[in-house]
Motif scaffolding. Structure first.
Motif, PDB file in Angstrom:
ATOM      1  N   GLY A 107       0.800  -1.216   0.000  1.00  0.00           N
ATOM      2  CA  GLY A 107       0.000   0.000   0.000  1.00  0.00           C
ATOM      3  C   GLY A 107       0.830   1.262   0.000  1.00  0.00           C
ATOM      4  N   LEU A 108       1.880   1.272   0.801  1.00  0.00           N
ATOM      5  CA  LEU A 108       2.776   2.429   0.835  1.00  0.00           C
ATOM      6  C   LEU A 108       3.413   2.683  -0.527  1.00  0.00           C
ATOM      7  N   ALA A 109       3.854   1.612  -1.172  1.00  0.00           N
ATOM      8  CA  ALA A 109       4.527   1.752  -2.468  1.00  0.00           C
ATOM      9  C   ALA A 109       3.580   2.304  -3.524  1.00  0.00           C
ATOM     10  N   GLU A 110       2.342   1.803  -3.567  1.00  0.00           N
ATOM     11  CA  GLU A 110       1.395   2.283  -4.562  1.00  0.00           C
ATOM     12  C   GLU A 110       0.980   3.727  -4.286  1.00  0.00           C
ATOM     13  N   CYS A 111       0.778   4.055  -3.033  1.00  0.00           N
ATOM     14  CA  CYS A 111       0.413   5.442  -2.701  1.00  0.00           C
ATOM     15  C   CYS A 111       1.558   6.399  -3.012  1.00  0.00           C
ATOM     16  N   ALA A 112       2.793   5.947  -2.846  1.00  0.00           N
ATOM     17  CA  ALA A 112       3.949   6.775  -3.201  1.00  0.00           C
ATOM     18  C   ALA A 112       3.985   7.024  -4.700  1.00  0.00           C
ATOM     19  N   VAL A 113       3.742   5.984  -5.485  1.00  0.00           N
ATOM     20  CA  VAL A 113       3.697   6.132  -6.940  1.00  0.00           C
ATOM     21  C   VAL A 113       2.601   7.115  -7.339  1.00  0.00           C
ATOM     22  N   GLU A 114       1.436   6.980  -6.721  1.00  0.00           N
ATOM     23  CA  GLU A 114       0.315   7.864  -7.037  1.00  0.00           C
ATOM     24  C   GLU A 114       0.653   9.318  -6.710  1.00  0.00           C
ATOM     25  N   GLU A 115       1.268   9.531  -5.567  1.00  0.00           N
ATOM     26  CA  GLU A 115       1.603  10.887  -5.131  1.00  0.00           C
ATOM     27  C   GLU A 115       2.615  11.547  -6.060  1.00  0.00           C
TER      28      GLU A 115
END
Length: 263
Positions: free
Chosen positions: A166-174
């Motif tokens: 989840g952290l990795a995907e949210c970082a990509v999104e941000e």
């Protein structure tokens, strides 16, 4: 450390294959590539290292790899530039980054990556610049998170794994936008994810060892990619009502408690 010049290794492999037509290509791959990676695999044999990396997407030894295509995409330079940027942004660790061609037998996607606490591997096909940057960011985010957790891969819990993704995907999104999120993240409604969370995940969130999390993350008996989707939703809903500052250094339980997924 930084991006390793694996293109030099690949050219050496191709040259050796031409000069040693009678030699087993698998053996050449082990000798020229895998022998330089032993420090990251805790005493594993070259055969074990080769098998693990091929499972992740490393080209098969007999395949005719196109090194120049990866060079023309500026693959090594783009990843190096992004590494320096993200390392500063996240206060991340110094690690070696290894880039190899993706196997031609991989027909589901044109990329894959795998993160270890002390190294990162990317397996690349033909990618747009932003797609390559997003792939690297996802995996380097894992490295940063694993460094914070300070656990062996066998000690990582299922909850840790969900938050990791989840952290990795949210970082990509941000950083890069929703265009580069994994396409399956919208496959399930919130209601369905919450129902599966309560019955399948919540009773098992303390199961340790990444190898025991495969069914939960990728699916099989459970819906496909369900763990990735739940992990993303846990972190996304946490961010909606909490500061995202120092998110990589918050405990998995803290993030869960502040999300829409009840304990």
């Amino acid at each position: 450390m930084s991006v390793i010049s694996t293109d030099d290794w690949l050219y050496e492999l191709k040259t050796s294959q031409k000069l040693n037509n009678s030699r087993d290509f698998e053996d050449l791959q082990r000798t020229i590539l895998c022998s330089q990676l032993v420090e990251h695999f805790n005493g594993a044999t070259l055969q074990e290292i080769q098998f693990e990396l091929q499972q992740q997407g490393l080209f098969q030894a007999h395949e005719n790899i196109d090194i120049k295509k990866l060079q023309d995409q500026n693959t090594w330079e783009i990843v190096q530039e992004e590494y320096f940027y993200l390392k500063k942004r996240w206060g991340g660790p110094d690690i070696p980054i290894y880039i190899f061609p993706l196997t031609q037998e991989q027909n589901i996607t044109n990329k894959n990556g795998v993160a270890y606490p002390d190294a990162l591997f990317l397996f690349i096909g033909e990618l747009e610049r932003e797609e390559l940057k997003a792939l690297f960011a996802h995996e380097y985010n894992h490295v940063c998170r694993l460094r914070y957790l300070n656990k062996s891969l066998r000690e990582v819990t299922l909850l840790d794994s969900l938050i990791l993704e989840g952290l990795a995907e949210c970082a990509v999104e941000e950083i890069y936008g929703s265009k580069w999120l994994a396409p399956w993240l919208g496959d399930y409604s919130s209601e369905k994810m919450l129902a599966i969370w309560k019955t399948q995940f919540l009773p098992n969130i303390n199961i340790q060892d990444l190898n025991n999390h495969v069914e939960y993350l990728y699916g099989g008996k459970l819906p496909r990619w369900i763990g990735y989707c739940i992990g993303y939703e846990i972190v996304r809903t946490y961010i909606q009502s909490h500061s995202a500052k120092e998110l990589l250094k918050k405990s998995s339980k803290n993030i869960l408690t502040g999300s829409a997924f009840p304990l």
